[in-house]
Scaffold this motif. Structure first.
Motif, mmCIF file in Angstrom:
data_model
loop_
_atom_site.group_PDB
_atom_site.id
_atom_site.type_symbol
_atom_site.label_atom_id
_atom_site.label_comp_id
_atom_site.label_asym_id
_atom_site.label_seq_id
_atom_site.Cartn_x
_atom_site.Cartn_y
_atom_site.Cartn_z
ATOM 1 N N GLY A 88 -2.401 -12.910 -13.204
ATOM 2 C CA GLY A 88 -1.413 -12.072 -12.526
ATOM 3 C C GLY A 88 -0.921 -12.673 -11.228
ATOM 4 O O GLY A 88 -1.256 -13.791 -10.844
ATOM 5 N N SER A 89 -0.111 -11.903 -10.525
ATOM 6 C CA SER A 89 0.472 -12.344 -9.254
ATOM 7 C C SER A 89 -0.592 -12.469 -8.170
ATOM 8 O O SER A 89 -1.327 -11.526 -7.892
ATOM 9 N N GLN A 93 -2.188 -9.336 -5.673
ATOM 10 C CA GLN A 93 -3.625 -9.123 -5.497
ATOM 11 C C GLN A 93 -4.040 -9.232 -4.031
ATOM 12 O O GLN A 93 -4.947 -8.534 -3.589
ATOM 13 N N ALA A 94 -3.380 -10.117 -3.285
ATOM 14 C CA ALA A 94 -3.696 -10.240 -1.861
ATOM 15 C C ALA A 94 -3.269 -8.988 -1.100
ATOM 16 O O ALA A 94 -3.984 -8.500 -0.220
ATOM 17 N N LEU A 95 -2.089 -8.462 -1.456
ATOM 18 C CA LEU A 95 -1.570 -7.278 -0.764
ATOM 19 C C LEU A 95 -2.282 -6.000 -1.208
ATOM 20 O O LEU A 95 -2.351 -5.035 -0.454
ATOM 21 N N GLN A 96 -2.805 -6.006 -2.446
ATOM 22 C CA GLN A 96 -3.440 -4.809 -3.004
ATOM 23 C C GLN A 96 -4.929 -5.052 -3.262
ATOM 24 O O GLN A 96 -5.468 -4.618 -4.285
ATOM 25 N N ARG A 97 -5.594 -5.744 -2.319
ATOM 26 C CA ARG A 97 -6.984 -6.106 -2.554
ATOM 27 C C ARG A 97 -7.891 -4.886 -2.691
ATOM 28 O O ARG A 97 -8.843 -4.888 -3.453
ATOM 29 N N ASP A 98 -7.581 -3.830 -1.962
ATOM 30 C CA ASP A 98 -8.393 -2.611 -2.086
ATOM 31 C C ASP A 98 -8.306 -2.052 -3.501
ATOM 32 O O ASP A 98 -9.307 -1.622 -4.084
ATOM 33 N N ARG A 99 -7.112 -2.065 -4.051
ATOM 34 C CA ARG A 99 -6.920 -1.559 -5.412
ATOM 35 C C ARG A 99 -7.640 -2.443 -6.429
ATOM 36 O O ARG A 99 -8.305 -1.941 -7.343
#
Length: 627
Positions: A88-89, A93-99
């Motif tokens: 994936g992108s 993943q960096a911006l949505q690490r919590d998710r």
């Protein structure tokens, strides 16, 4: 215990296939690497159990079948998560690490619950395998009980690239390395991944897509400027050789109309091929060929920026610059087709070592510019022995020379090997001295240099011991907006080391940070809160923050701040409220329960956990009062 049906007979083989497929997944190259590797490693440890299961002669009982079926379902979920993570992108993943961390936590819980259903002691397998699987089960149980710790440096870098018009090269370099953007091929893959995700996933909001696109453009520009995209295949190079690319007008010499190999600037600001303009001047002309203005002097200044752009264009289009021909005769000695002119570098270093004060200042300035141009220059300059000579010039009584020297070292330090060279040359105490006593520009660049060096963990200790932190606090309080940013970034990085937290607190850092959090106009709220969150994890930092009357400003930040600031404010609030009934009472009086409930539902994953923890503290306080 009854006979197994067809699906039950195939279960051991299916489990073995799942474990094998997970074990053979490619290496992860993004911000989720640690979580990815931990999950793969733990799943691999299940192999002995599955192998023994395949060799069992008897039949599995219903309870065992249910447990192993649950494990199969959990491993399928793990495999899907790992594949999507790897393919994936990277930016998403960096911006949505919590998710993403929540997804890994959920899969870990699923595997642990499946393992809990399997009665190991009733299986006819060797004792050592039983012991090993119990240990693996314990690992999953422990992993289930803790969440991935936040990468605060990555968060700060992402925020800085989004906020700053021209982010520091060192920040972009760290981001590119952390997210494994090394070549243009990496950028292309990321672009495709973002496209697929936007098309297939309705959960990607427009603002998230815009942020990813913006960050990708910044990283692409950085990779291009650093000449990192040297992975063009031989087939692509062969194909481009047969094209006839159109040369941009800005890359052509106004005299010969040919592609420039050695562009130079005359006094009017126009750029020409060196051999062509030199031939014009040698013929006795005193004017600029293009503008017809009288030349104030006949000195020719290399246009390094244009030369680097031409070199990159040639590489991209399969043009061999060294074989291009102009119409102005043979180029004179001293010109070069290489990005790093070794003769020029050696001459400048000679002036650093043996020249008078004016020559040293000019040479340091030239090296400063050369080191900023590209990665090749940084390697070339350091290998030629410039670093020890530049370190000596940090003690120069001439402020401009000192500025050039510290900035040259800053630019050289972008290269990881050069960081070691600079530290080994004994530069840290002298850089700290410049930070304390230099001009405004020199102090700012000294702070940026210390930050660059502090990326290497062992350097954090040496920089803190050299007395950098009080000087950085002074710059944080007194500096220009840029100087404050440089100081805050350096302090943040240094404070990751436990010993520097104590130094920072005892040097009086908490007071200035609290003032910056309260002053939104200063533009330093993000940085100040991030540093406070780090300091609050140390007992001296917690005490100092607690004495600074933090509750009102923290509550306001949790109410109105950005998601990252709400998270950091909640972390600080939890720390100072733990064991302090007075702070808890004040938080409640300021509407804390309602605000924290909202955060527990709508914040980042870490913010939710901190909010829940503070709410639990309030509940415990109420129970103690009732007693």
């Amino acid at each position: 215990m009854g006979p197994m049906g067809g699906s039950e007979n195939a279960l051991p083989s299916q489990l073995m296939l799942s474990v094998r497929e997970i074990s053979e997944l490619p290496e992860c190259r993004n911000a989720s690497k640690k979580m990815y590797n931990n999950l793969v490693r733990r799943v691999k440890l299940l192999s002995p159990l599955i192998e023994e299961l395949q060799d069992l002669e008897g039949e599995l009982c219903d309870e065992e079948v249910r447990g192993f079926k649950s494990l199969k379902t959990a491993l399928d979920s793990a495999k899907e998560l790992l594949r999507s993570t790897n393919e994936g992108s990277k930016l998403f993943q960096a911006l949505q690490r919590d998710r993403v961390a929540g997804d890994f936590h959920q899969v870990t819980e699923q595997i642990e619950e499946a393992l809990s259903q399997i009665p190991y002691d009733e299986l006819d397998i060797p004792e050592e395998v039983k012991e090993q699987i119990k240990l693996v089960h314990t690992q999953f149980r422990r992993a289930k009980g803790r969440m991935e710790s936040p990468d605060l440096l990555l968060d700060m870098d992402l925020a800085m690239v989004q906020k700053e018009k021209d982010p520091e090269t060192a920040v972009l370099k760290r981001l590119a390395e952390k997210l494994h953007f090394r070549t243009m091929e990496d950028v292309k893959k990321e672009s495709v991944a973002i496209h697929h995700m936007v098309v297939s996933c309705a959960q990607v909001h427009d603002d998230c897509f815009e942020t990813m696109s913006f960050l990708l453009r910044k990283l692409k520009d950085f990779i291009v400027s650093e000449n990192l995209s040297a992975d063009t295949s031989e087939v692509e190079k062969s194909l481009t050789k047969h094209r006839s690319p159109v040369i941009p007008d800005d890359f052509r010499c106004p005299i010969s109309l040919e592609l420039m190999k050695d562009p130079v600037i005359v006094s009017t600001g126009q750029t020409y091929e060196r051999s062509c303009i030199q031939k014009w001047l040698d013929a006795g002309h005193k004017t600029c060929p293009k503008t017809q203005q009288t030349l104030l002097h006949t000195a020719l200044t290399p246009n390094y920026v244009l030369k680097s752009l031409i070199s990159l264009w040639c590489e991209t289009n399969g043009v061999e610059l060294s074989k291009t021909k102009g119409n102005c005769g043979t180029r004179k000695a001293g010109g070069t087709g290489s990005d790093c002119d070794q003769a020029t570098v050696n001459s400048l270093i000679s002036k650093l070592a043996n020249g008078n004060a004016e020559q040293q200042r000019a040479a340091a300035g030239e090296l400063r510019l050369l080191a900023k141009r590209n990665a090749d220059n940084r390697v070339c300059i350091a290998e030629a022995g410039a670093v020890p000579l530049l370190v000596e010039l940090l003690s120069s009584s001439d402020s401009r020379t000192q500025e050039h020297a510290v900035t040259a070292l800053l630019n050289l330090s972008i290269n990881e090997t050069n960081k070691r060279t600079i530290v080994n040359a004994g530069a840290i105490p002298d850089i700290v001295d410049v930070l304390k006593n230099g001009s405004t520009e020199a102090r700012e660049n000294a702070a940026a240099t210390l930050f660059s060096l502090s990326v290497v963990d062992e350097n954090k200790v040496a920089i803190g011991a050299a007395g950098a932190i009080p000087a950085l606090i002074d710059l944080l309080c007194e500096g220009t907006p840029r100087g404050k940013k440089d100081a805050a970034t350096a302090i943040f990085s240094l404070s990751i080391y436990q010993g520097n937290k104590v130094r920072a607190v005892r040097a009086g850092l908490v007071g200035p940070l609290m003032r910056l959090v309260k002053d939104a106009g200063a533009g330093m709220v993000d940085e100040a809160l991030a540093i406070l969150a780090i300091l609050s994890s140390h007992h001296e930092g917690k005490t100092a923050i607690g004495q600074a009357e933090p509750i009102p400003v923290l509550m306001e930040m949790i109410k109105t701040g950005s998601p990252q600031n709400r998270e950091n404010a909640a972390a600080v609030l939890w720390s100072v409220c733990t064991g302090n009934a007075q702070h808890l009472t004040m938080a409640r009086e300021l509407g804390g329960e309602e605000v924290l409930r909202d955060l527990s539902e709508n914040g980042t994953d870490r913010a939710k956990r901190k909010a829940v923890s503070v709410l639990e503290l309030l509940q415990r306080m109420d129970m103690e009062v009732k007693k």
